[in-house]
Design an enzyme around this catalytic site. Sequence first.
Site, PDB file in Angstrom:
ATOM      1  N   CYS A 339      23.289  47.331   5.790  1.00 21.31           N
ATOM      2  CA  CYS A 339      23.596  48.030   4.455  1.00 21.31           C
ATOM      3  C   CYS A 339      25.156  48.951   4.983  1.00 21.31           C
ATOM      4  O   CYS A 339      25.954  48.699   3.970  1.00 21.31           O
ATOM      5  CB  CYS A 339      22.683  49.000   3.917  1.00 21.31           C
ATOM      6  SG  CYS A 339      21.394  49.477   4.943  1.00 21.31           S
ATOM      7  N   ARG A 368      16.224  46.537  16.612  1.00 18.56           N
ATOM      8  CA  ARG A 368      15.429  47.774  16.489  1.00 18.56           C
ATOM      9  C   ARG A 368      14.425  48.052  17.744  1.00 18.56           C
ATOM     10  O   ARG A 368      13.825  46.814  18.282  1.00 18.56           O
ATOM     11  CB  ARG A 368      14.426  47.973  15.477  1.00 18.56           C
ATOM     12  CG  ARG A 368      14.830  47.529  14.032  1.00 18.56           C
ATOM     13  CD  ARG A 368      15.516  48.666  13.139  1.00 18.56           C
ATOM     14  NE  ARG A 368      16.023  48.211  11.793  1.00 18.56           N
ATOM     15  CZ  ARG A 368      15.663  48.191  10.931  1.00 18.56           C
ATOM     16  NH1 ARG A 368      14.222  48.208  10.835  1.00 18.56           N
ATOM     17  NH2 ARG A 368      16.035  47.863   9.913  1.00 18.56           N
ATOM     18  N   GLN A 386      17.502  39.595   8.758  1.00 19.45           N
ATOM     19  CA  GLN A 386      17.149  39.956   7.535  1.00 19.45           C
ATOM     20  C   GLN A 386      17.932  38.942   6.527  1.00 19.45           C
ATOM     21  O   GLN A 386      19.373  38.784   6.696  1.00 19.45           O
ATOM     22  CB  GLN A 386      17.463  41.270   7.167  1.00 19.45           C
ATOM     23  CG  GLN A 386      16.490  42.289   7.847  1.00 19.45           C
ATOM     24  CD  GLN A 386      16.960  43.826   7.692  1.00 19.45           C
ATOM     25  OE1 GLN A 386      18.204  43.919   7.547  1.00 19.45           O
ATOM     26  NE2 GLN A 386      16.208  44.531   7.437  1.00 19.45           N
ATOM     27  N   ASP A 388      19.505  39.619   3.887  1.00 19.41           N
ATOM     28  CA  ASP A 388      19.738  40.766   3.263  1.00 19.41           C
ATOM     29  C   ASP A 388      20.811  40.556   2.282  1.00 19.41           C
ATOM     30  O   ASP A 388      21.744  39.670   2.150  1.00 19.41           O
ATOM     31  CB  ASP A 388      20.631  41.697   4.392  1.00 19.41           C
ATOM     32  CG  ASP A 388      20.022  43.229   4.352  1.00 19.41           C
ATOM     33  OD1 ASP A 388      19.104  43.427   3.218  1.00 19.41           O
ATOM     34  OD2 ASP A 388      20.021  43.934   5.086  1.00 19.41           O
ATOM     35  N   HIS A 390      23.415  43.103  -0.895  1.00 23.88           N
ATOM     36  CA  HIS A 390      23.461  44.408  -1.350  1.00 23.88           C
ATOM     37  C   HIS A 390      24.397  44.497  -2.604  1.00 23.88           C
ATOM     38  O   HIS A 390      25.393  43.795  -2.531  1.00 23.88           O
ATOM     39  CB  HIS A 390      23.974  45.686  -0.437  1.00 23.88           C
ATOM     40  CG  HIS A 390      23.154  45.571   0.812  1.00 23.88           C
ATOM     41  ND1 HIS A 390      23.157  45.174   2.057  1.00 23.88           N
ATOM     42  CD2 HIS A 390      22.230  46.591   0.960  1.00 23.88           C
ATOM     43  CE1 HIS A 390      22.400  45.507   2.457  1.00 23.88           C
ATOM     44  NE2 HIS A 390      21.696  46.433   2.091  1.00 23.88           N
ATOM     45  N   LYS A 473      11.371  51.686  -3.907  1.00 20.87           N
ATOM     46  CA  LYS A 473      11.456  50.245  -3.749  1.00 20.87           C
ATOM     47  C   LYS A 473      10.448  49.492  -4.527  1.00 20.87           C
ATOM     48  O   LYS A 473       9.195  50.268  -4.782  1.00 20.87           O
ATOM     49  CB  LYS A 473      11.492  50.047  -2.299  1.00 20.87           C
ATOM     50  CG  LYS A 473      10.396  50.581  -1.512  1.00 20.87           C
ATOM     51  CD  LYS A 473      10.627  50.314   0.138  1.00 20.87           C
ATOM     52  CE  LYS A 473       9.450  50.853   0.928  1.00 20.87           C
ATOM     53  NZ  LYS A 473       9.476  50.132   2.314  1.00 20.87           N
ATOM     54  N   HIS A 519      19.515  47.198  -2.645  1.00 22.17           N
ATOM     55  CA  HIS A 519      19.111  46.394  -1.593  1.00 22.17           C
ATOM     56  C   HIS A 519      18.075  45.392  -1.821  1.00 22.17           C
ATOM     57  O   HIS A 519      17.128  45.526  -2.546  1.00 22.17           O
ATOM     58  CB  HIS A 519      18.562  47.340  -0.375  1.00 22.17           C
ATOM     59  CG  HIS A 519      19.290  48.560  -0.251  1.00 22.17           C
ATOM     60  ND1 HIS A 519      20.022  48.710   1.321  1.00 22.17           N
ATOM     61  CD2 HIS A 519      19.812  49.732  -0.868  1.00 22.17           C
ATOM     62  CE1 HIS A 519      20.700  50.057   1.038  1.00 22.17           C
ATOM     63  NE2 HIS A 519      20.345  50.577  -0.034  1.00 22.17           N
TER      64      HIS A 519
END
Length: 647
Positions: A339, A368, A386, A388, A390, A473, A519
Amino acid sequence: MINITFPDGSVRSYEQGVTGLQIAESISPALARDVLACGVNGETVELNRPINEDAKVQLYKWEDEEGRHAFWHTSAHLLAEALQELYPGIQFGFGPAVENGFFYDVLLKDGESIREADFGKIEAKMKELASKKEPVVRKEIAKADALTEFGAAGQTYKCEHIDQDLEDGTITTYTQGTFTDLCKGPHLLNTGSIKAIKLTSVAGAFWRGDATREQMQRLYGVSFPKKKMLDEYLVMLEEAKKRDHRKIGKEMELFMFSEKVGKGLPIWLPKGTELRLRLQDHLRKVQTRFGYKEVITPHIGSKNLYVTSGHYAHYGKDSFQPIHTPEEGEEYMLKPMNCPHHCEVFAWKPRSYKDLPLRLAEFGTVYRYEQSGELHGLTRVRSFTQDDAHIFCRPDQVKQEFLNVMDIINIVLTAFGFNFEAQISLRDPNDHEKYVGSDDDWARSEAAIVEACKEKGLSAKVEYGEAAFYGPKLDFMIKDAIGRRWQLGTIQVDYNLPKRFQLEYTDEDNTKKTPVMIHRAPFGSMERFCAVLIEHTAGHFPLWLTPDQVAILPISEKYNDYAAKVAKYFDSVGVRATIDARNEKIGRKVRDNELKRIPYMLIVGEKEQTDGTVAVRPQGGGEQCVMSMEDFAKKINDEVAEMTKDF
């Protein structure tokens, strides 16, 4: 008198000091027998805790996660009580309830250890203690008294926990029988309802997760209010072993791990890569219809990027340590999330209200740090990708964009036959300190999620304290083929990151405004999703998705050329085929390709070569037949077209 509001909106009056158990008894004796814990204004407490003011109350049974949590939390204490009797001098670490049971970290004296062979006697002692229906007694205690009490008991790790983590006014203990533990609760009223117990495994666990500290033993277990439930659970565990994605992934040659490459760093083999890319293509087609633009960002970023976003303060300990450049003195980090990079894409040039919503998508690999003991196949890794995206939008666009993302997730998950439920994750109403942003922004973003769920008619469970640090979320949980719940897709509303990055657009009135950020990750991560999909299907993927749709098996090497001709034709018409040209008996080839879960096996020999046909054998047996190459290819393509017509 105080007013108690129930989940259905009904209100009843009770005397001040009423307990959850008394409320259950006032409704029905059956409910009072089944209830395990009580929710009071979003906090789960014991059934004997007095309620002294107007409150929203929910009564939790075994069917509720909160009820099971209290049941398993008490079971963890029961395990510790049994161990205390069986192993004098034992040291206790932490012992919480977890998603499917409980564990306790312990250290025996003089280098002794607990083995699986010891499980039987421990279970027997737990059952003996549970049958005494020992009351579980809560007590608030001063820090000095807690240190004295646990110090006298020789509990070194408990004393360290009290000294370093706890403060006066926050410490509670729970006692059952001769065992007392530090704990916030909640617990059952007594141990009597714990009827069936099974210790499932023992593993190593460093104290506080610190590899430089002592290694303790972590005993895992599960318990139930009825033996039948345990029996059903054990059957499910056996089925889960058969479906283990690590085992199936190896058999199907999908992915691998290498100690030389590093722990928790999956390597996707050719067939696994095909599977992953096909999943990505599926999502790409869907999100392209909804106006997304794809970007690619670096695998590292300046530490300052994550300081600005707030991720470093909140998740720095879960990231890999910064990389220092030798000459410039700069610090970089392996990218722990995408992000902040996408915020910089938005800030790259001036934006107008006409540019919004701007929807940026990326299959971005992030890193991570996970303790080595926590790594597990593809579900817990140190490197994952991910799906992902945005969305940067105006405040008046948030609700519609949120609804659109819900549509995307519905299309994506239903393609695999998943039934899913939703969870609205909100702030902890009693602890705003761990979140960033104003109360007004939080109220707006939480309201947007609740309204979107109502508009879609989606029944979503509300969980307090589960929000991300920057916003609430909506999480999507699926149930797999054997009833296990997995959290996959997520949507998050964020008023805070755009402010932290000073993002702005020029509005219709020519003033500068801050966009709202949504997100979104329908799969969650490609690794975790693939693991869940493998275990859900036991490796029998849908025909449109599976890496190989057909295995061509020549009866002998004489027919390898004909097998190659068949494969070449299939390739020309979009059917994915592989040839097993080994010099093996046909029975061996069939058995080996069954393990690879290839939907169809085509056996070819002299007759098939002469007639231009293939002998069709479906995966797992089934009705066999002989077809022309052309008819079989049409059959495959027609099946795929039917499966994918809705997406």
